[in-house]
Design a protein around this motif. Structure first.
Motif, short mmCIF file in Angstrom:
data_model
loop_
_atom_site.label_atom_id
_atom_site.label_comp_id
_atom_site.label_asym_id
_atom_site.label_seq_id
_atom_site.Cartn_x
_atom_site.Cartn_y
_atom_site.Cartn_z
N ALA A 17 -22.29 69.61 -43.67
CA ALA A 17 -20.99 69.20 -44.21
C ALA A 17 -19.87 70.00 -43.55
N GLU A 18 -20.06 71.32 -43.44
CA GLU A 18 -19.02 72.16 -42.86
C GLU A 18 -18.85 71.90 -41.36
N SER A 20 -19.58 69.10 -39.70
CA SER A 20 -18.98 67.80 -39.39
C SER A 20 -17.53 67.74 -39.85
N ALA A 21 -17.18 68.54 -40.85
CA ALA A 21 -15.78 68.61 -41.27
C ALA A 21 -14.91 69.18 -40.15
N GLN A 24 -14.15 66.32 -37.98
CA GLN A 24 -13.22 65.40 -38.66
C GLN A 24 -11.80 65.95 -38.61
N GLY A 27 -10.11 65.13 -35.66
CA GLY A 27 -10.09 63.69 -35.38
C GLY A 27 -11.09 63.25 -34.32
N ILE A 28 -12.17 64.02 -34.15
CA ILE A 28 -13.17 63.68 -33.14
C ILE A 28 -14.31 62.89 -33.78
N ASN A 29 -14.65 61.76 -33.16
CA ASN A 29 -15.74 60.93 -33.66
C ASN A 29 -17.06 61.40 -33.06
N ILE A 30 -18.03 61.68 -33.91
CA ILE A 30 -19.36 62.07 -33.46
C ILE A 30 -20.14 60.82 -33.08
N THR A 31 -20.54 60.70 -31.81
CA THR A 31 -21.29 59.52 -31.36
C THR A 31 -22.72 59.56 -31.90
N SER A 32 -23.35 60.73 -31.78
CA SER A 32 -24.70 60.85 -32.32
C SER A 32 -24.95 62.29 -32.73
N ILE A 33 -25.85 62.47 -33.68
CA ILE A 33 -26.23 63.82 -34.10
C ILE A 33 -27.73 63.83 -34.37
N ALA B 13 -14.57 58.50 -37.58
CA ALA B 13 -14.57 59.94 -37.81
C ALA B 13 -14.63 60.21 -39.31
N GLY B 14 -15.41 61.21 -39.71
CA GLY B 14 -15.45 61.62 -41.11
C GLY B 14 -16.65 61.13 -41.89
N LEU B 16 -19.83 61.42 -41.28
CA LEU B 16 -20.87 62.43 -41.40
C LEU B 16 -20.44 63.53 -42.36
N ALA B 17 -19.17 63.92 -42.26
CA ALA B 17 -18.65 64.98 -43.13
C ALA B 17 -18.73 64.55 -44.59
N SER B 20 -22.52 64.21 -45.75
CA SER B 20 -23.25 65.47 -45.96
C SER B 20 -22.62 66.27 -47.09
N ALA B 21 -21.33 66.06 -47.36
CA ALA B 21 -20.70 66.71 -48.51
C ALA B 21 -21.34 66.24 -49.82
N GLN B 24 -24.35 68.29 -50.25
CA GLN B 24 -23.99 69.67 -50.57
C GLN B 24 -23.59 69.78 -52.04
N CYS B 35 -28.52 60.49 -36.34
CA CYS B 35 -27.51 59.45 -36.46
C CYS B 35 -27.16 58.97 -35.06
N GLY B 36 -27.34 57.68 -34.81
CA GLY B 36 -27.05 57.17 -33.47
C GLY B 36 -26.56 55.75 -33.54
#
Lengths: 159, 159
Positions: A17-18, A20-21, A24, A27-33, B13-14, B16-17, B20-21, B24, B35-36
């Motif tokens: 959570a922390e 990925s925050a 966020q 303002g960056i989009n995560i493509t994959s994790i 964006a957001g 995942l945050a 996962s929050a 938490q 995540c893909g």
């Protein structure tokens, strides 16, 4: 630009959570994790692919490095790594397309893991180019469902 | 108890945050996450493995289902799925242990992807049992680094 960040993190609730925050916030989009266990029960390895300018990514990595649970952080673009990704693909199949499909699977060394009346399910592990190559070949034939793990990576050599 | 939650989510964006929050908030530790991208550019598939009581997990899934970006959510324990995981392992190697290692890799059909003076790096994709079986075999020999993707899954059959 696509960036890949690999981090060793302490294994406790809230880490994801922390982290990925932090993305966020910028303002960056995560493509994959991909985040999973390591050889040490108390530590997880997190590999994040994200789209963003070099400055934005630098801000995020600085934020992450300041977090108490981050043990080690690498920006993979700068180093020499073995990277792999896994994909599961369910593809539409007819009597006519079967032969073509099987040839594609053979070329990419994709393994068939399931077969139905109208679909066939395969898995492929490889670097991103290989995974994307297979997806591109199968798209015109008809992909019904797809699930990708996101990239994982280990440094080359003995370290 | 180990739970596996698979969700189709809108790609912004957001996501995942916020997801996962929710874990938490309920004090649930996420064991692994993958995540893909999917066959649809605007949609990602998120597979989360988490440890928690049935009640806690039920609370989280209810919270997740209420979020605007969640398109579909499944608790995989209840359904019939093909699940796969990918692992990269760097193992210590000596002249004496080489032969034993190669035999283990052959039994598990793990592919060697890198070799150094003192280590050998392999990849294996399979269900969780197979991946954990290989890890258990290699632990006494000496795992130097490990990176797991976390589980991904697709429903069996044509749907």
């Amino acid at each position: 630009m696509q960036h890949t960040i690999s981090a060793l993190v302490r294994n406790r609730a809230g880490v994801l959570a922390e982290s990925s925050a932090a993305f966020q916030k910028n303002g960056i989009n995560i493509t994959s994790i991909s985040c999973g266990e390591t050889e040490n029960m108390d530590v997880s390895r997190m590999v994040i692919c994200a789209q963003g300018s070099d400055e934005d990514i630098a801000k995020v990595t600085k934020d992450l490095q300041a977090m108490d649970f981050v043990i080690k952080l690498d920006d993979l673009a700068r180093k020499d790594f073995v990277d792999r990704e896994l994909v599961l693909l369910k593809v539409d199949v007819t009597k006519d397309s079967m032969c073509q499909l099987m040839q594609i699977f053979e070329v990419f060394r994709a393994d068939v893991v399931g077969m139905g009346q109208k679909t066939i399910t395969v898995e492929l592990s490889g670097d991103q180019e290989r995974v994307e190559g297979l997806i591109k070949m199968l798209q015109p034939i008809g992909i019904k469902s797809m699930c990708r793990t996101g990239m994982i990576a280990l440094k080359r050599g003995d370290d």
